[in-house]
Design an enzyme around this catalytic site. Structure first.
Site, PDB file in Angstrom:
ATOM      1  N   ASN A  46     -13.245   2.821  10.823  1.00 11.96           N
ATOM      2  CA  ASN A  46     -12.621   2.299   9.970  1.00 11.96           C
ATOM      3  C   ASN A  46     -13.215   0.541  10.757  1.00 11.96           C
ATOM      4  O   ASN A  46     -13.002   0.861  12.434  1.00 11.96           O
ATOM      5  CB  ASN A  46     -11.271   2.089   9.820  1.00 11.96           C
ATOM      6  CG  ASN A  46     -10.766   1.888  10.661  1.00 11.96           C
ATOM      7  OD1 ASN A  46     -10.946   2.786  12.434  1.00 11.96           O
ATOM      8  ND2 ASN A  46      -9.727   1.565  10.680  1.00 11.96           N
ATOM      9  N   ASN A  49     -11.601  -6.490   8.725  1.00 10.61           N
ATOM     10  CA  ASN A  49     -11.792  -7.730   8.570  1.00 10.61           C
ATOM     11  C   ASN A  49     -10.670  -8.572   8.486  1.00 10.61           C
ATOM     12  O   ASN A  49      -9.771  -8.688   7.872  1.00 10.61           O
ATOM     13  CB  ASN A  49     -12.299  -7.778   7.295  1.00 10.61           C
ATOM     14  CG  ASN A  49     -13.267  -9.647   7.103  1.00 10.61           C
ATOM     15  OD1 ASN A  49     -12.884 -10.122   6.868  1.00 10.61           O
ATOM     16  ND2 ASN A  49     -14.028  -8.719   7.474  1.00 10.61           N
ATOM     17  N   CYS A  57     -13.457   1.627   5.333  1.00 11.59           N
ATOM     18  CA  CYS A  57     -13.201   2.937   6.016  1.00 11.59           C
ATOM     19  C   CYS A  57     -13.877   3.252   6.998  1.00 11.59           C
ATOM     20  O   CYS A  57     -14.978   3.857   6.334  1.00 11.59           O
ATOM     21  CB  CYS A  57     -12.530   3.356   5.096  1.00 11.59           C
ATOM     22  SG  CYS A  57     -10.576   2.836   3.917  1.00 11.59           S
ATOM     23  N   GLU A  59     -14.539   7.225   7.019  1.00 16.96           N
ATOM     24  CA  GLU A  59     -15.000   7.880   6.090  1.00 16.96           C
ATOM     25  C   GLU A  59     -16.092   7.431   5.160  1.00 16.96           C
ATOM     26  O   GLU A  59     -17.280   7.329   5.010  1.00 16.96           O
ATOM     27  CB  GLU A  59     -14.795   8.978   5.586  1.00 16.96           C
ATOM     28  CG  GLU A  59     -13.484   8.308   4.379  1.00 16.96           C
ATOM     29  CD  GLU A  59     -12.341   7.895   5.440  1.00 16.96           C
ATOM     30  OE1 GLU A  59     -12.242   7.375   6.510  1.00 16.96           O
ATOM     31  OE2 GLU A  59     -11.251   8.385   4.267  1.00 16.96           O
ATOM     32  N   CYS A  94      -7.556   7.331   1.473  1.00 18.96           N
ATOM     33  CA  CYS A  94      -8.156   6.841   0.884  1.00 18.96           C
ATOM     34  C   CYS A  94      -8.513   6.738  -0.728  1.00 18.96           C
ATOM     35  O   CYS A  94      -9.116   7.950  -1.293  1.00 18.96           O
ATOM     36  CB  CYS A  94      -7.471   5.048   1.040  1.00 18.96           C
ATOM     37  SG  CYS A  94      -9.663   4.292   0.670  1.00 18.96           S
ATOM     38  N   CYS A  97     -12.504   6.292  -0.846  1.00 19.97           N
ATOM     39  CA  CYS A  97     -12.900   7.144  -0.225  1.00 19.97           C
ATOM     40  C   CYS A  97     -13.315   8.152  -0.937  1.00 19.97           C
ATOM     41  O   CYS A  97     -14.732   9.040  -1.188  1.00 19.97           O
ATOM     42  CB  CYS A  97     -13.056   7.051   1.022  1.00 19.97           C
ATOM     43  SG  CYS A  97     -13.041   5.380   1.742  1.00 19.97           S
TER      44      CYS A  97
HETATM   45 ZN   LIG Z   1     -11.114   4.691   2.235  1.00 19.43          ZN
END
Ligand SMILES: [Zn+2]
Length: 134
Positions: A46, A49, A57, A59, A94, A97
């Site tokens: 990850n 920012n 993320c 992934e 999430c 993702c």
């Molecule tokens: Zn994600």
């Protein structure tokens, strides 16, 4: 590379997580395939920012690396995350993702997560049964 190795690779990728704002460190390892049928593992972490909406993320990072190198068939992804040095159970991708992964997911794509102290294999369909599709 078996799923346990894929998970351990994800754990190792937590080292590179950029997390100055909240120390939730995530690593991912994605097994992807190109048009020639060659398989390769792409890794990610990850990347936070100061404008939180610009966070990326682990992934998502791994998936973007794969696609950018012509590997558009995702076979499996392992995700490991937690606060600081801790690794938490069931750190699920999430929603963004899950949608991103679904775009490139092979039939029966696997998602490897820590459950009851060991890597456990799920399918993307289990954790994201109805993706958006045009
Ligand atoms: Zn994600």
């Amino acid at each position: 590379m078996d799923f346990t190795e894929l998970y351990e690779t994800a754990v190792g990728m937590r080292f590179f997580a950029y997390t100055p704002y909240y120390d939730f460190r995530v690593g991912a390892a994605l097994l992807a395939e190109n048009e020639s049928g060659e398989k390769r593992v792409f890794t990610g972490c990850n990347v936070q920012n100061s404008a939180f909406g610009a966070n990326i993320c682990a992934e998502h990072t791994a998936g973007a690396k794969a696609v950018s190198e012509g590997y558009r068939v995702f076979r499996a992804v392992a995700v490991a995350g937690g606060m600081g040095d801790e690794i938490s159970e069931m750190v699920l991708p999430c929603g963004v993702c899950r949608q991103f992964l679904s775009e490139f997911a092979a039939e029966g794509m696997k998602v490897i997560l820590l459950k009851d102290g060991s890597p456990a294999v799920f399918t993307l369909d289990e954790i994201f049964p109805r993706p958006f599709a045009l």
